[in-house]
Write an enzyme that holds these catalytic residues in place. Sequence first.
Site, PDB file in Angstrom:
ATOM      1  N   ASP A   1      -4.197  -6.545   5.165  1.00  0.00           N
ATOM      2  CA  ASP A   1      -5.252  -7.402   5.724  1.00  0.00           C
ATOM      3  C   ASP A   1      -5.238  -8.792   5.099  1.00  0.00           C
ATOM      4  O   ASP A   1      -5.697  -9.752   5.710  1.00  0.00           O
ATOM      5  CB  ASP A   1      -6.623  -6.759   5.479  1.00  0.00           C
ATOM      6  CG  ASP A   1      -6.797  -5.466   6.263  1.00  0.00           C
ATOM      7  OD1 ASP A   1      -6.259  -5.382   7.389  1.00  0.00           O
ATOM      8  OD2 ASP A   1      -7.443  -4.538   5.748  1.00  0.00           O
TER       9      ASP A   1
ATOM     10  N   ASN B   1       0.851  -1.188   0.000  1.00  0.00           N
ATOM     11  CA  ASN B   1       0.000   0.000   0.000  1.00  0.00           C
ATOM     12  C   ASN B   1       0.891   1.245   0.000  1.00  0.00           C
ATOM     13  O   ASN B   1       2.111   1.128   0.138  1.00  0.00           O
ATOM     14  CB  ASN B   1      -0.950  -0.017   1.210  1.00  0.00           C
ATOM     15  CG  ASN B   1      -0.191  -0.044   2.522  1.00  0.00           C
ATOM     16  OD1 ASN B   1       0.475   0.916   2.889  1.00  0.00           O
ATOM     17  ND2 ASN B   1      -0.291  -1.161   3.242  1.00  0.00           N
TER      18      ASN B   1
END
Length: 401
Positions: free
Chosen positions: A278, A209
């Site tokens: 996640d 990310n």
Amino acid sequence: MLTNKKIVLGVSGGIAAYKAAALTSKLVQAGANVRVVMTENAKKFVAPTTFQALSRQPVYSDTFIEQDPTQIQHIDVADWADLFLIAPATANTLGKLANGIADDMLSTTLLATEAPVYIAPAMNVHMYSHPSVMKNLKQLDAWGFKFIEPGEGYLACGYVGKGRLEDPETIVRLLEEEQNRSSLLKGKKVLITAGPTQEKIDPVRYFTNPSTGKMGFALARQASLMGAEVTLVAGPVTLDTPPRVKRIDVTTAEEMYEAVTTEFSHHDIVIKSAAVADYRPKNKYEHKMKKSTGDYAVEMERTKDILMTLGERKTKQYLIGFAAETNDVEYYGEQKLRKKNLDAIVMNNVSAEGTGFAHDTNSSIYLTKEGKRLVLPLMSKDQLAQRILTEAAETVSGEAT
């Protein structure tokens, strides 16, 4: 707060050097022990004997004149300091410090000190706004130096604008406030996570990310300046470790989980600002996957929820989480606060201008489990870190009493 503090005052060669004489007097009146280090150009504005009389201490200006043959002068002065103040700080002095140049007594002593350094710039308004000066200020800020911003007003060159050395009384007051802040977390152990994680699919590809770690590193830097013993668990980032911070580097979510859970029980305040994946690829290939025709699907599996685990395990720890959202920020943030048994949460709308990943600024809403809600407008990440840590310190201190 300055009583018996050992302060080294660095005076560089600008017209505002005359104010440094009054500053020396004010610092002594506040109870500080002051040693003055002058550049050769500073001596052209104010004589060293002025500072010697006001400080009742020797004045240093020549690296090669050793006043005590049993010591190395610039090292002794650097080690003696509880804090180092440069006032006025000229463009030349800023450039030396930002680029590691040590060619006189002041610059050499600055490179040798481990004391907190406070910089009070003073120069012509156009010099102050020059890209090279701005670049040097930004570099010094990234390294954890503290700034006493110049005021706006009539300058010696005839211009009116930003560049005037702040008044001595104001500088003393700001230093007193900083000394008070620097003791807020004294004796506390703070654990902080920062940056992204990387989850590999093969040796040359991974999922990640945009997190740069800037917020977490700002928190670590400010916690250290507030007197805490800081451990920083960092994902793959390109940032320098803040002074006096223990850094543990990790890459994957699993590695971060192991590092954080190992350290967790030893800390008083835990702030999880890292952007942890996640999900991760269920299968990781040993060799590079070759391109083929058609689509390709990657099966993903859930990573361990670090924050949930910490919320379940906490005993005495004050646990703060971060929520990076793009919509319904407060709703999702409050849900996370309750679900993961946090003491407080910092909610960011990462789609807002100047906020979130890669920016040097942030705006947030700070919410505690008791319902205290603070709206923190756009500010530098270091300023936001100060606000978050001050709130945590005051809460933890209140619980202790």
